[in-house]
Scaffold this motif. Structure first.
Motif, mmCIF file in Angstrom:
data_model
loop_
_atom_site.group_PDB
_atom_site.id
_atom_site.type_symbol
_atom_site.label_atom_id
_atom_site.label_comp_id
_atom_site.label_asym_id
_atom_site.label_seq_id
_atom_site.Cartn_x
_atom_site.Cartn_y
_atom_site.Cartn_z
ATOM 1 N N ARG A 1 -1.681 -9.838 4.372
ATOM 2 C CA ARG A 1 -3.175 -10.137 3.992
ATOM 3 C C ARG A 1 -3.449 -10.361 2.593
ATOM 4 N NH1 ARG A 1 -8.120 -8.352 2.899
ATOM 5 N NH2 ARG A 1 -10.035 -8.885 4.163
ATOM 6 N N PHE B 1 -5.090 6.800 2.063
ATOM 7 C CA PHE B 1 -4.833 5.840 1.253
ATOM 8 C C PHE B 1 -4.765 6.411 -0.189
ATOM 9 C CE2 PHE B 1 -5.279 1.694 -0.804
ATOM 10 C CZ PHE B 1 -5.816 1.954 -2.052
ATOM 11 N N TYR C 1 -3.229 0.513 -3.851
ATOM 12 C CA TYR C 1 -2.770 -0.810 -3.309
ATOM 13 C C TYR C 1 -2.671 -2.025 -4.656
ATOM 14 C CZ TYR C 1 -4.330 -5.649 -1.961
ATOM 15 O OH TYR C 1 -4.343 -7.100 -1.766
ATOM 16 N N PHE D 1 4.480 -0.451 8.237
ATOM 17 C CA PHE D 1 4.766 0.670 7.576
ATOM 18 C C PHE D 1 6.513 0.794 7.524
ATOM 19 C CE2 PHE D 1 1.124 2.930 6.856
ATOM 20 C CZ PHE D 1 0.241 2.172 7.415
ATOM 21 N N LYS E 1 -7.407 -13.846 5.987
ATOM 22 C CA LYS E 1 -7.330 -13.311 7.379
ATOM 23 C C LYS E 1 -6.567 -11.985 7.792
ATOM 24 C CE LYS E 1 -5.334 -14.648 12.095
ATOM 25 N NZ LYS E 1 -4.316 -15.543 12.973
ATOM 26 N N SER E 2 -7.112 -11.091 8.369
ATOM 27 C CA SER E 2 -6.510 -9.724 8.733
ATOM 28 C C SER E 2 -5.554 -9.672 9.442
ATOM 29 C CB SER E 2 -7.762 -8.988 9.313
ATOM 30 O OG SER E 2 -8.770 -8.828 8.358
ATOM 31 N N TYR E 3 -4.176 -9.091 8.787
ATOM 32 C CA TYR E 3 -3.196 -8.789 9.650
ATOM 33 C C TYR E 3 -3.015 -7.282 9.714
ATOM 34 C CZ TYR E 3 -2.025 -13.627 8.815
ATOM 35 O OH TYR E 3 -2.153 -15.045 8.572
ATOM 36 N N GLY E 4 -2.039 -6.952 10.847
ATOM 37 C CA GLY E 4 -1.748 -5.427 10.855
ATOM 38 C C GLY E 4 -0.736 -5.112 9.696
ATOM 39 N N TYR E 5 -0.369 -3.894 9.387
ATOM 40 C CA TYR E 5 0.286 -3.728 8.461
ATOM 41 C C TYR E 5 1.766 -3.337 8.847
ATOM 42 C CZ TYR E 5 -3.577 -2.282 5.161
ATOM 43 O OH TYR E 5 -4.639 -2.408 4.604
ATOM 44 N N LEU F 1 -4.729 -3.382 -7.744
ATOM 45 C CA LEU F 1 -6.189 -3.432 -7.779
ATOM 46 C C LEU F 1 -7.027 -2.370 -7.302
ATOM 47 C CD1 LEU F 1 -6.185 -7.105 -6.014
ATOM 48 C CD2 LEU F 1 -5.860 -6.521 -8.327
ATOM 49 N N ASP F 2 -6.432 -1.162 -6.508
ATOM 50 C CA ASP F 2 -7.201 -0.332 -6.298
ATOM 51 C C ASP F 2 -6.090 1.205 -6.365
ATOM 52 O OD1 ASP F 2 -8.479 1.966 -4.998
ATOM 53 O OD2 ASP F 2 -9.262 0.451 -3.454
ATOM 54 N N PHE G 1 0.802 -1.053 -0.123
ATOM 55 C CA PHE G 1 0.026 0.166 -0.061
ATOM 56 C C PHE G 1 0.780 1.163 0.020
ATOM 57 C CE2 PHE G 1 -3.770 -2.220 1.449
ATOM 58 C CZ PHE G 1 -3.232 -3.375 1.831
ATOM 59 N N ALA H 1 -6.751 -10.802 -0.380
ATOM 60 C CA ALA H 1 -8.069 -10.440 -0.470
ATOM 61 C C ALA H 1 -9.003 -11.447 -0.004
ATOM 62 C CB ALA H 1 -8.312 -9.916 -1.563
ATOM 63 N N GLY H 2 -9.966 -11.165 0.873
ATOM 64 C CA GLY H 2 -10.787 -12.333 1.600
ATOM 65 C C GLY H 2 -10.070 -12.962 2.465
#
Lengths: 112, 117
Positions: free
Chosen positions: B97, B45, B48, B108, B102-106, B55-56, B33, B99-100
């Motif tokens: 992470r 933001f 990404y 930086f 499990k969530s993890y912290g970023y 993708l974004d 990101f 897409a879709g």
């Protein structure tokens, strides 16, 4: 655009006291994360709480999440001078990018 | 490497100059990101990547901003014809992470502070 607001904008406490920061957001979320940023540095991930969780602990950190009120709080217990930094909440609304939307931040000053 | 590395750490550009900012993410992190942080504000933001696919890019403020990640690792954010309002800290972050998933912290990087004069 920022997702929401944090309050207070600035907080000054003495070492050993507890610090509480609040975050409000606007849309439904997948999870909410808290980050710390020291002056002129990048952000450091502190803790992640998922939308189906209400409270989470990590060391001296305690995070709560109230999805009905779209709010979260970060409590730092027994603060230290090294905790002096800006603290940001960030929401992850899921989706393809899972991008984070940050709040405006709370500047915490811990004095000796 | 152990963390996300960004270079240069500081960049001063004359108005109208093109700049290129580099990000080396954590090895194995497929998500990358870019964020822009104005003074006294939270990061916002920009774009990404999942591997080499962008993708974004909905956060890029104008067509002067362009990002790429051709081999799915190092990424470059390019700003053409810089303007004073581009002055900010540009942060890169990577995450495990998908897409879709499990969530993890970023994680930086320390950012690149761009000043346009």
């Amino acid at each position: 655009s920022q997702q929401g607001e944090e309050d207070p904008q600035a907080l000054s406490i003495q070492e050993g006291e507890n610090a509480t920061m609040n975050c409000s957001y606007k849309t439904s979320i997948n999870n909410l994360q808290w980050y710390r940023q020291n002056s002129g540095r990048g952000l450091v991930h502190l803790i992640l709480i998922r939308s189906n969780e209400r409270e989470k602990h990590s060391g001296r950190l305690r995070v709560t999440l109230d999805t009905s009120k779209k709010s979260s709080s970060l409590l730092i217990t027994a603060s230290r001078a090294a905790d002096t930094a800006s603290y940001f909440c960030a929401t992850d609304s899921g989706g393809t990018a899972s991008k984070l939307t940050f709040g405006t931040g709370t500047r915490l000053q811990v004095t000796l | 490497g152990a963390g996300v590395s960004q270079s240069p750490r500081y960049k001063v550009a004359k108005r109208g100059q093109d700049v290129a900012l580099r990000c080396d993410p954590i090895s194995g992190h497929v998500s990358l990101f870019w964020y822009q942080q104005a003074l006294g504000q939270g990061p916002e933001f920009l774009t990404y990547f999942q591997n080499e696919a962008q993708l974004d890019k909905s956060g890029l403020p104008s067509d002067r901003f362009f990002a790429e990640r051709p081999e799915g690792s190092v990424s470059t954010l390019k700003i053409q014809r810089t303007q004073q309002e581009d002055s900010a800290v540009y942060l890169c972050a990577s995450s495990l992470r998908l897409a879709g998933g499990k969530s993890y912290g970023y994680t930086f990087g320390s950012g690149t502070r761009l000043t346009v004069v």
